[in-house]
Each structure stands twice: as C-alpha cells, then as structure tokens.
Write an enzyme that holds these catalytic residues in place. Sequence first.
Site, PDB file in Angstrom:
ATOM      1  N   SER A  23       0.692  -1.167  -0.052  1.00  0.00           N
ATOM      2  CA  SER A  23       0.129  -0.030  -0.198  1.00  0.00           C
ATOM      3  C   SER A  23       0.936   1.306  -0.154  1.00  0.00           C
ATOM      4  CB  SER A  23      -0.870   0.020   1.243  1.00  0.00           C
ATOM      5  OG  SER A  23      -0.248  -0.076   2.359  1.00  0.00           O
ATOM      6  N   ASN A 110      -1.363  -2.278  13.203  1.00  0.00           N
ATOM      7  CA  ASN A 110      -2.805  -2.204  13.524  1.00  0.00           C
ATOM      8  C   ASN A 110      -3.369  -1.262  14.134  1.00  0.00           C
ATOM      9  OD1 ASN A 110      -2.654  -4.847  12.025  1.00  0.00           O
ATOM     10  ND2 ASN A 110      -3.416  -5.961  13.589  1.00  0.00           N
ATOM     11  N   HIS A 156     -41.751  20.165  -9.354  1.00  0.00           N
ATOM     12  CA  HIS A 156     -42.171  19.159 -10.666  1.00  0.00           C
ATOM     13  C   HIS A 156     -41.355  19.776 -11.748  1.00  0.00           C
ATOM     14  CE1 HIS A 156     -45.091  16.531  -8.536  1.00  0.00           C
ATOM     15  NE2 HIS A 156     -45.439  17.729  -8.015  1.00  0.00           N
ATOM     16  N   LYS A 283     -20.182  28.020 -28.821  1.00  0.00           N
ATOM     17  CA  LYS A 283     -20.489  27.337 -27.441  1.00  0.00           C
ATOM     18  C   LYS A 283     -19.742  27.767 -26.260  1.00  0.00           C
ATOM     19  CE  LYS A 283     -22.350  23.448 -27.332  1.00  0.00           C
ATOM     20  NZ  LYS A 283     -23.644  23.308 -26.517  1.00  0.00           N
ATOM     21  N   ASN A 285     -19.879  26.485 -22.602  1.00  0.00           N
ATOM     22  CA  ASN A 285     -20.268  25.198 -21.848  1.00  0.00           C
ATOM     23  C   ASN A 285     -20.265  25.302 -20.419  1.00  0.00           C
ATOM     24  OD1 ASN A 285     -21.366  23.958 -24.158  1.00  0.00           O
ATOM     25  ND2 ASN A 285     -19.311  22.911 -24.533  1.00  0.00           N
ATOM     26  N   GLU A 290     -21.039  20.605 -14.472  1.00  0.00           N
ATOM     27  CA  GLU A 290     -21.454  19.110 -15.153  1.00  0.00           C
ATOM     28  C   GLU A 290     -20.489  18.266 -14.410  1.00  0.00           C
ATOM     29  OE1 GLU A 290     -22.726  19.320 -19.661  1.00  0.00           O
ATOM     30  OE2 GLU A 290     -21.379  20.716 -19.089  1.00  0.00           O
ATOM     31  N   TYR A 317      -8.356  -7.096  12.971  1.00  0.00           N
ATOM     32  CA  TYR A 317      -7.949  -6.597  11.760  1.00  0.00           C
ATOM     33  C   TYR A 317      -8.015  -7.646  10.790  1.00  0.00           C
ATOM     34  CZ  TYR A 317      -4.839  -4.535   8.247  1.00  0.00           C
ATOM     35  OH  TYR A 317      -4.443  -4.062   7.175  1.00  0.00           O
ATOM     36  N   GLN A 322      -7.201  -2.718   4.304  1.00  0.00           N
ATOM     37  CA  GLN A 322      -5.982  -1.876   3.584  1.00  0.00           C
ATOM     38  C   GLN A 322      -6.806  -1.025   2.265  1.00  0.00           C
ATOM     39  OE1 GLN A 322      -1.682  -2.706   3.344  1.00  0.00           O
ATOM     40  NE2 GLN A 322      -2.351  -3.183   1.065  1.00  0.00           N
ATOM     41  N   LYS A 325      -8.360   3.075   2.235  1.00  0.00           N
ATOM     42  CA  LYS A 325      -7.634   4.603   2.069  1.00  0.00           C
ATOM     43  C   LYS A 325      -7.849   5.181   0.634  1.00  0.00           C
ATOM     44  CE  LYS A 325      -4.140   2.862   5.213  1.00  0.00           C
ATOM     45  NZ  LYS A 325      -4.600   1.544   5.015  1.00  0.00           N
TER      46      LYS A 325
HETATM   47  N1  ARG Z   1      -0.730  -1.338   5.381  1.00  0.00           N
HETATM   48  C1  ARG Z   1      -1.827  -1.862   6.222  1.00  0.00           C
HETATM   49  C2  ARG Z   1      -3.073  -1.194   6.283  1.00  0.00           C
HETATM   50  O1  ARG Z   1      -3.309  -0.288   5.657  1.00  0.00           O
HETATM   51  C3  ARG Z   1      -1.267  -1.833   7.730  1.00  0.00           C
HETATM   52  C4  ARG Z   1      -1.617  -2.709   8.660  1.00  0.00           C
HETATM   53  C5  ARG Z   1      -1.062  -4.128   8.531  1.00  0.00           C
HETATM   54  N2  ARG Z   1      -1.209  -4.922   9.405  1.00  0.00           N
HETATM   55  C6  ARG Z   1      -1.071  -6.131   9.431  1.00  0.00           C
HETATM   56  N3  ARG Z   1      -1.175  -7.027  10.234  1.00  0.00           N
HETATM   57  N4  ARG Z   1      -0.897  -6.635   8.157  1.00  0.00           N
HETATM   58  O2  ARG Z   1      -4.244  -1.548   6.572  1.00  0.00           O
END
Ligand code: ARG
Length: 459
Positions: A23, A110, A156, A283, A285, A290, A317, A322, A325
């Site tokens: 990530s 975590n 309406h 035009k 626009n 939009e 967890y 992950q 995000k």
């Molecule tokens: N990159 C992980 C996330 O965004 C961090 C936590 C990972 N924890 C684990 N035990 N693999 O969730």
Amino acid sequence: MDKMWSGRFSASASSLLDEFNASIMYDRKLYKEDIEGSLVHAAMLAKQGILTSDELIEITNGLSQVMKEIESGQFEWNIHDEDLHMGIEKRLTAIIGDSGKKLHTARSRNDQVAVDFRKYVLKKNLEIVGKLKLLMQEIIVVANKHTQTLIPGMTHLQHAQPINFAFHLVAYLSMFKRDIQRFEDSFKRNNISPLGCAALAGTPHNVDRDMTAELLGFDEVSVNCLDTVSDRDFALEILFNISTMMMHISRLSEELVMWSSNEFGFVELSDEYSTGSSIMPQKKNPDVPELLRGKTGRVYGSLMGLLTVMKGLPLAYNKDTQEDKEGVFDSVDTAEISLDILKEVIKTMQVKADNMESACSVGHLSATDLADYLVKKCNIPFREAHFITGRAVAKSEELNTDLSKIDFKYLKDIDDRINEDVMEYLGLRHSMNARTSAGGTSSQRTKEQLEYFKNFLKV
Ligand code: ARG
C-alpha cells in the site's frame, strides 16, 4: 530483500506478492501522521522506562531526519517495504541503528495505521468545514443583492409560486449548514485514540495511553482494543458526509447548468469558469457544474466500496481493511477541489435578474393567491376556492394571458363574490411578499434567514 516479518519464513516473497500486497504507493500520504504518532509513542515509552532517554533522543532525531528526507523528495519509497509504516521504520533503523528496532515495542501496525488514518480523516473533516464556510459566505454575498429579485419557485420543474432568488439560495445555505454539522459531529465522535491497542488485545507493557492520546490531540482513549483496530466508521462517516455534501453540490450544479441555458437564461457563468467546443465556435459550456455533478457519482462509489469491504470482516484486523484508503483520499481531494471551484463559479457568475423576473410572467404563479383570497376575503372553503381558481386559470389560458394580468371582468364572471382588490393579490411581488410565515419567502423573512446563516458563520 528481507521483510521485517520474515523470521518464520524460509522462502522470500514473490515480486507479484509485493506488488499485490503493498500500500506504500498511496499510504505514504500519511507520513506526517505516522511520524508524529511514532514520536509520541517513543516519548511515552521513555517516560515509562521502556526506552532510555538516549534511545529516545536517537529515535526523535532519526525520525526528524526521515521527515526531512520525505519532504525534500530524497526518501526512497520502496514497494518491497509494503507500507509506509515499515518503510519509515526501516529507514529509521538504517539511520540510527539498533534503537530504531525498539520503536515498535508495545505497538502493532494495526493500531499504528488506525492512528494515522484516523488523524488524517479528522483533520480533513475540519478542513472541509473551513471550505464549506467560505462557499456559504460567497453564496451570502450573492443572496444579499437579490432578496427582491423574483424567480419562479418550482415543483416538478413546473412554475409553482413566485419566490425571490435569495430565498432560493438560502435553501442551499441550509443544506451546507447541515453538512458542516455532520463533519463536526463526526470529528467529535471519532476523536478517540487507538494508540496502545497494539495488534488486537492490548499489550503487557506498562504503556500510558492517556499520555499518547493527549499528546496526539485526541479527546480520549478508546475503550475496547478489539473494536478499535478494526473500526473504520470514521472513514465511512467522512465518505457519507462528503457524499451528502456532493449531492447538495450536484443539485446546485444541475440548477446552474439549467439556468445558464438559453431556455432559462438566469445566470451567465464567467469565461474563466466556462469552456468552449472544439467544433461549434459559438459554444460556452458549463463544464464545471457538469463535472461537479459527475464527480458526485464517483464519491458515492467510494462510500459503497468501503461499506462493502467492511461488511463481512470477522474481528479484528483483516488485510481487506487496507482497501479503506484510496477511496477516502480520492473523495477528500474531490470534495476539496469541488468546494474551491464552486465558490469561484458563484463569485464570478452574472445573475440575470431581468430574465428571472420575466420568467415569472408565465405559468400563473399567483394562482394559489387567488385561492387564498377567496378563502380569506370571501369565506369560501379552500377546496371550492381551488376549483374556482382552476376555472380562472383555464380562462387565462384561453385568453393567452397570465392570471396575474387577467382583466378583472373575467374573474367577476367566474364568481361574483370576487372584488376588484383581488388584482393586488394577484401581483407577483405581492404574492412573494405575502408569504410571511416563519421560513417563508417574503423579502423580510428571507433577510431574517440570511441573518441566521451569517450568525451561524460567525460562531
Ligand atoms: N498497510 C496496512 C493497512 O493499511 C497496515 C496494517 C497492516 N497490519 C497487518 N497486520 N498486516 O491496513
């Protein structure tokens, strides 16, 4: 390349796994929150005697060097490090040696990621509130000038009753106020520290969670670690808050698109915020409203995405989390630029008050006023008054005129109980100003509503 967790493994990870599992390409956005969390965690470990003061100094200096490297673009983000937490810790240890390896005592990724992401989301709740307030101020500037400007109020998408343009804009102020309150409520509800929850069950080390919570600016310490490390309600809430806000923005955008058409001609968007056509030279626009309307769909997608990710997760967890995000980052960026640009569009657009007023001369906008007149002045039950007014509308249509301009004699023919003073009641401005009930459209009531929102922004 060795993983931090490679102790129990005999073969090294495939590069395909690295690519799939990592990530770091996007969670690096959280570097500030991550380093601040680590600084506070280290300070707490030292206070509790888990780190020596020398180790704390090394860690603190090392982390500030990492921060500098990241901010100057020197830091090497490496996909093999998986996520920003391990990337930063690895670099720290490379800089300061063995004390770097002690930083992760009494902590897990975590609770670490729960701190970082929560902090980011909390900060963004407030930044968005700031931008919403600026947008509301700009709407108020326009509304101040148009408390007397008539515009057809619609249901309406059909002409209903005359209102003033400021009253119409105040409807959006009401929506944006609720949005602000939602972001602020989420902030309060979620300003709770996950740090010290470790992997899921807490830690046998003598940590001081109150201290880290306070230093990180959280209001309190979370109650149950198992919940805390898997809780992403704060992320869902900001996605819902942004979705609702974007829905409001999208409705206003839809009106701006319609209003800037030839058919309406109520506003003209400034050249700065309009676009041309590659083939049709004439035009101009409304791409900005939009796109605001379109981007709303993408934000809803992120909300549904995360709700779906979360729905089947056993405690606590799971790596699915992950996936929380990217949708949030994208939605926050979308929300921020949307608020910035909508504010500019409102500020620079030209309001064509004359066209708004002339649009009121069709559609019998004061028909309800005739019915109300019959009730009030002639003591006719409303249902009968409604029918008589319907006849008057039909007569106006036949004469190809608007009810507000019909010759009095035709009304008298329809019902003898109607007197000549009715013509005043059928006037459109009179109709608008007659609606003096609380929250109504009369200019006076609209000004009071504007005052209400000005006061809201002051506090
Ligand atoms: N990159 C992980 C996330 O965004 C961090 C936590 C990972 N924890 C684990 N035990 N693999 O969730």
